[in-house]
Design a protein around this motif. Structure first.
Motif, short mmCIF file in Angstrom:
data_model
loop_
_atom_site.label_atom_id
_atom_site.label_comp_id
_atom_site.label_asym_id
_atom_site.label_seq_id
_atom_site.Cartn_x
_atom_site.Cartn_y
_atom_site.Cartn_z
N ARG A 1 0.89 -0.98 0.04
CA ARG A 1 0.00 0.09 -0.01
C ARG A 1 1.19 1.18 -0.02
N GLN A 2 1.96 1.36 0.86
CA GLN A 2 2.96 2.40 0.93
C GLN A 2 3.75 2.61 -0.60
N VAL B 1 2.63 1.48 -3.31
CA VAL B 1 1.89 1.89 -4.52
C VAL B 1 1.81 3.48 -4.40
N LEU B 2 1.37 4.05 -3.13
CA LEU B 2 1.36 5.33 -2.90
C LEU B 2 2.43 6.18 -3.42
N ARG C 1 -1.22 7.34 -5.81
CA ARG C 1 -2.70 7.10 -5.46
C ARG C 1 -2.78 5.52 -4.92
N LEU C 2 -4.01 5.30 -4.68
CA LEU C 2 -4.21 3.76 -4.11
C LEU C 2 -4.52 3.13 -5.60
N ASP D 1 -6.66 0.76 -8.30
CA ASP D 1 -8.18 0.38 -8.43
C ASP D 1 -8.37 -0.78 -8.01
N VAL E 1 -6.98 -4.65 -6.08
CA VAL E 1 -5.83 -5.73 -5.54
C VAL E 1 -6.30 -7.09 -5.91
N PHE F 1 -5.72 -3.06 2.89
CA PHE F 1 -6.80 -2.28 1.81
C PHE F 1 -8.32 -2.47 2.26
N ASP G 1 -10.08 0.75 2.79
CA ASP G 1 -10.11 1.68 1.68
C ASP G 1 -11.11 1.12 0.78
N VAL H 1 -11.10 0.50 -3.05
CA VAL H 1 -10.21 -0.47 -3.68
C VAL H 1 -10.86 -1.57 -3.89
#
Lengths: 453, 271
Positions: free
Chosen positions: A232-233, A235-236, A241-242, A244, A246, A263, A266, A269
């Protein structure tokens, strides 16, 4: 000792967990403990010891150190643009669990459970294994920590995954081929439970996935969630951004839970689990537990499973030994029923096509298990489309590497010197990356590769 | 009043332990298994544990696995089990079903309880269902006045012995050793300790011992401290070794006769 300068554990001591399971291991109606009374004391002991351990700074520090210095964490993310050309314009990033020591995500969980074994004073570990990845990881951790190790593996799987049998034996583990039932992962789990109930005073069962009785689903999730916490970190940082969606393959479901957990809050996502569709859901020869099964009790927990009208477990079928399991972790059943995650089947042929494509376009040989997630990414990417200047971002868990699968792939694609059978889906004869052979109906089924290898 | 408890106490009143015979439905065939059950009853079994075949019998050793595997592949289901229940009741013993949980859940817990009661069954033994997870079964067995037998083990804490025994009706199944079903050369001395601890926790509920008893001498030994003696793998072994169904039923009857002599051999210590 400068090498022990791990990141301060302050903010990691007790990571935020989802609001499930409850204190007795229930994810809604799923999970729980359906076990012989003889195992309850051991499960209680594990639960209590684990709850103390996970909040102990000494454990957190040692676990972090092992993950960094032994496993090689954090694992990178790799963008795969040439592969993604076949995915309708989406961007695809792979979380590279295949680069971990021992070649898959399984080591994350095993190091945690091996530390727990040492903590409760037991000297022997047992494990079940399907593809052999969890068995190899357990044998590895046992060697590292001086524990005696026995691995149960279905006889059918010992043939499909002979390389991993040799690896386990090199690492000093005893590998016992299981000849009961379907001779695959489900029967290996039965035998491991029988061993455990007999030897529970000296032995800890290092369970390989997020299934089984409480506390295994929650504990294995906690050890695997590092995948998603890192990704997550990453990709950010990389994309800003997060993602679309996973995507991860789901057999028992530990790599999927591992990458999903971070996620889950979120809500924008999408979480997509790819189940093994085998020859196709309509053939009955598959391992798609959630999309093709119904709720019931197997291996100590209530969850979706493949069963007949008498409640007998139906044998599953998949080219991938690691997904060839008629059950699934209870948290997946829960995420499915509350609508937080979606589950789709991917056939053997679709998975092998994606397998070949990643090899040819990116120089990465994935585990056939992970190739199911790659196939799902190709489909989802095409569904989402390029969206003009803002392509969809798909994060795929590449849960393992494919060295162990070379024989199966050779048989499927007809690559062996003495194998003159027609190549299977996904590999064209002009040695170029292929796309859509299966969906265009041009591919011939692989020559029963799983059985031959 | 619990049918199981009444029968076990009646045996105890004769200065002996009750004999409980386990046989799985569908091995060597559905009628063959019923014939073996009836032969066991005629030779002295007080209670028959009627085994529901299951594909993943995690508590069973190789002998029972081998037999139930045949039954599972033959598609044996709850209807065959209910037929066996009626036959055992007709033969004069108390029928109690032994089933892993999923076949019951799949059949429907309430439907199972209603049909079992209608067939004359006393209740069910559930080896992988602990009272903590048994809410629907506790309710259904209450509604249909059925016995419910849960297991205790040497590893059970005193607190769990109390709560498990409190949930039991009929008898408490004391799994004498840590392990799976199968014949053993000796009866573990853990069995006697477990029975004593369970009695202290259970007070009024009979305590029967299973796992590892296979011959008359062992039955006599266990009868010295338990209210009932449960024999499973030895019966299944007799069927596996028999040449045909007729020989299997005869062998089961012979074994039941020997065991029935065993449970009467030694003067039972009054509870």
């Amino acid at each position: 000792m400068t090498s022990s300068a791990v990141q301060p554990p302050v903010d990691r001591l007790v990571p935020t967990r989802p609001g499930w399971p409850d204190a007795t291991g229930h994810f809604g109606v799923f999970g729980g403990r359906f076990v012989p009374e003889a195992l309850v004391a051991a499960l209680d002991e594990l639960t209590e010891a684990y709850e103390v351990m996970r909040a102990d700074p000494a454990f957190v520090e040692e676990f972090d150190r092992l993950q960094r210095d032994y496993t090689g964490r954090p694992s990178p993310i790799t963008e795969v643009p040439r592969f993604a050309e076949h995915a309708g314009g989406a961007r695809i990033l792979l979380k590279r669990e295949d680069l971990n020591h021992t070649g898959s995500h399984k080591i994350n969980n095993v190091l945690g459970q091996a530390l727990l074994t040492r903590r409760i004073g037991k000297t022997r570990v047992i494990a079940e294994t399907g593809a052999g990845q969890h068995g190899v990881a357990t044998a590895t951790a046992a060697a590292l920590m001086g524990l005696s190790c026995t691995v149960y593996m279905g006889e059918e799987d010992t043939r499909r995954q002979a390389l991993n049998v040799a690896r386990m034996r090199l690492l000093g583990a005893e590998v016992i081929p299981v000849t009961t039932g379907s001779r695959t992962l489900k029967d290996a789990i039965n035998e491991a439970f029988r061993d455990w109930v007999t030897n529970v005073e000296t032995t800890n069962y290092v369970f390989g996935t997020v299934a089984g009785p409480h506390p295994f689903p929650a504990m294995v999730r906690d050890f695997q969630r590092v995948i998603g916490d890192e990704a997550r970190q990453q990709v950010l940082e990389r994309v800003g951004r997060l993602p679309d969606a996973v995507l991860a393959c789901v057999g028992g479901g530990s790599n999927a839970i591992g990458i999903f957990t971070a996620f889950v809050p979120d809500e924008e996502v999408r979480l997509i689990g790819l189940e093994a569709g085998g020859d196709g859901l309509d053939t009955g020869r598959h391992a798609a537990t959630i999309t093709g099964g119904s709720p019931g009790v197997l291996h100590g927990a209530r969850s979706y499973l493949l069963q007949d009208e008498n409640g007998q477990t139906i044998e599953s079928h998949s080219i991938s030994a690691g997904l060839d399991y008629p059950g699934v972790g209870p948290e997946h059943s829960y995420l499915h029923d509350i609508g937080r995650a979606e589950y789709r089947p991917v056939t053997d042929a679709e998975a092998m096509e994606a397998f070949a494509l990643l090899c040819r376009t990116e120089g990465i040989i994935p585990a056939i298990e992970s190739a199911h997630a790659l196939a799902g990414a190709l489909t989802v990417g095409r569904e989402l489309g390029g969206r003009g200047g803002d392509p969809a971002v798909l994060l795929v868990n590449l849960s393992g590497r494919g060295d162990k699968d070379v024989e199966t792939a050779s048989a499927w694609f007809g690559l062996g010197d003495r194998d003159h059978s027609a190549p299977g889906a996904g590999l064209d004869e002009h040695q170029r990356a292929t796309e859509g052979a299966v969906t265009r109906g041009e591919a011939v089924p692989g020559p029963a590769a799983g059985q031959q290898a | 009043m619990s049918a199981l408890r009444r029968r076990i106490r009646a045996a105890n009143g004769e200065g002996r332990a009750a004999l409980v015979a386990y046989l799985p439905v569908g091995y060597p065939s559905a009628p063959g298994s019923v014939a073996a059950m009836v032969a066991s009853v005629e030779a002295g079994a007080d209670v028959v544990e009627i085994g529901v075949p299951y594909s993943d019998p995690g508590m069973d050793g190789p002998v029972i696995q081998q037999a139930v595997d045949v039954a599972v592949r033959a598609g044996i289901g709850m209807r065959d089990v209910l037929t066996a229940v009626e036959a055992v009741a007709e033969a004069g013993a108390v029928p109690v079903v032994m089933s892993y949980w999923n076949p019951i859940e799949r059949y429907g817990v309430d439907r199972f309880a209603a049909d079992l009661a209608a067939a004359g069954g006393a209740g069910a033994i559930t080896p992988d269902l602990i009272p903590d997870e048994a809410g629907p079964w506790l309710a259904a067995s209450d509604a249909h006045d059925l016995d419910r037998v849960f297991l205790v083990a040497p590893s059970s804490t005193d607190a769990r012995l109390r709560s498990t025994a409190a949930a039991c009706r009929g008898f408490v199944y004391a799994a004498s050793t840590m392990g799976v079903t199968g014949t053993r050369a000796t009866v573990s001395d853990a069995a006697e300790r477990l029975v004593a601890r369970t009695r202290a926790a259970a007070r009024d509920v009979p305590v029967c011992v299973g796992l590892g008893v296979s011959n008359a001498d062992q039955a006599a030994e266990v009868a010295g401290f338990a209210d009932g003696v449960i024999v499973g793998s030895a019966f299944v072994r007799a069927l596996l070794d028999a040449g045909d169904e007729r020989a299997g039923a005869d062998a089961a009857g012979r074994l039941a006769g020997e065991l029935a002599e065993g449970v009467r051999r030694r003067a039972r210590v009054a509870p």
